[in-house]
Enzyme design. Sequence first.
Site, short mmCIF file in Angstrom:
data_model
loop_
_atom_site.label_atom_id
_atom_site.label_comp_id
_atom_site.label_asym_id
_atom_site.label_seq_id
_atom_site.Cartn_x
_atom_site.Cartn_y
_atom_site.Cartn_z
N VAL A 79 -19.07 10.92 -24.34
CA VAL A 79 -18.71 11.84 -22.92
C VAL A 79 -19.79 11.98 -22.38
O VAL A 79 -19.17 12.66 -21.11
CB VAL A 79 -17.79 13.22 -23.81
CG1 VAL A 79 -16.54 12.66 -24.49
CG2 VAL A 79 -18.94 14.01 -24.84
N SER B 141 -23.01 28.83 -27.89
CA SER B 141 -23.91 29.07 -28.83
C SER B 141 -24.47 30.80 -28.69
O SER B 141 -24.71 30.92 -27.39
CB SER B 141 -25.19 28.14 -28.86
OG SER B 141 -26.23 28.49 -29.58
N TYR C 7 -31.73 23.74 -24.18
CA TYR C 7 -30.37 24.18 -24.83
C TYR C 7 -29.42 25.44 -24.69
O TYR C 7 -28.44 25.59 -24.17
CB TYR C 7 -30.56 23.83 -26.38
CG TYR C 7 -29.36 24.13 -27.35
CD1 TYR C 7 -28.74 23.25 -27.44
CD2 TYR C 7 -29.26 25.53 -27.95
CE1 TYR C 7 -27.28 23.58 -28.40
CE2 TYR C 7 -28.08 25.64 -28.71
CZ TYR C 7 -27.27 24.68 -28.87
OH TYR C 7 -26.00 24.75 -29.70
N SER D 189 -28.32 25.55 -20.98
CA SER D 189 -27.14 24.74 -20.77
C SER D 189 -25.89 25.44 -21.32
O SER D 189 -24.90 25.36 -21.03
CB SER D 189 -27.13 23.36 -21.70
OG SER D 189 -27.26 23.53 -22.98
#
Length: 252
Positions: free
Chosen positions: A62, A144, A157, A160
């Site tokens: 993806v 997260s 991370y 994002s």
Amino acid sequence: MEFNGKNVLITGASRGIGKATALAFAEKGAKVGINFRSNTEEAERTLSQLAGTGHQLFQQDVSEKNGPEHLINRYVAQYGQLDILVNNAGISIFHDIEEVDFDHWANAWENIFNTNLFAVSNLCYWGAKAMMASGGGKIVNVSSRGAFRGEPTKPAYGASKAALNSMSQSLAKKLAKHNIHVGVVAPGFTETAMAAETLTPLERENLLRESPFQRMAQPEEVAHAILFLASEGAGYSSGTIIDVNGASYLRS
């Protein structure tokens, strides 16, 4: 929560949180599409464990620009319509600014954003288009706690996932008139095979100390929150971000 007759597509569903979510949806009567990137053996093993019938594998990276469009189109061609989309696929790459060279730093940002944000935005685009054509649906994005507390050794991370949260809430507002509900689940560290493979004993010990429960989340606990947001009774929770981190990080 029952999902009899619902068509569900889950990205990154061959292991970990994605697998637990696929198992839970199948147990509740849904027909599940398992998206995976490369590990066919693992994906087939997950498929064989799903209750009920009508489940299928969909191999697709993806993070490729046209990957989300191809995946959604193949899914709709097979099932007729998409009722629930769970965007679970994601990556994390160590890139401590004190320790890595610039090429590593720049590549980490590019690769993490390609998978964790741009792929999800494209999946939301094509998934929403499919849902508009069939009268509505549910999109659940997996974020997260790093979006809120920061990730010092993996800042791309955390960034994002923070962007993912903002995008999800923007889409929740925009897509409401189309009867499309968008929600987010934000887990803390979860007890998966990936965690077992990558955590050092010291890192694990530190993680266990973060929560008053003194353990990490189980994939099934994260899946439970995903199913809640995808359920019929949770429509007015569109735009919600559910923390599943065992009180390890509390935000106001």
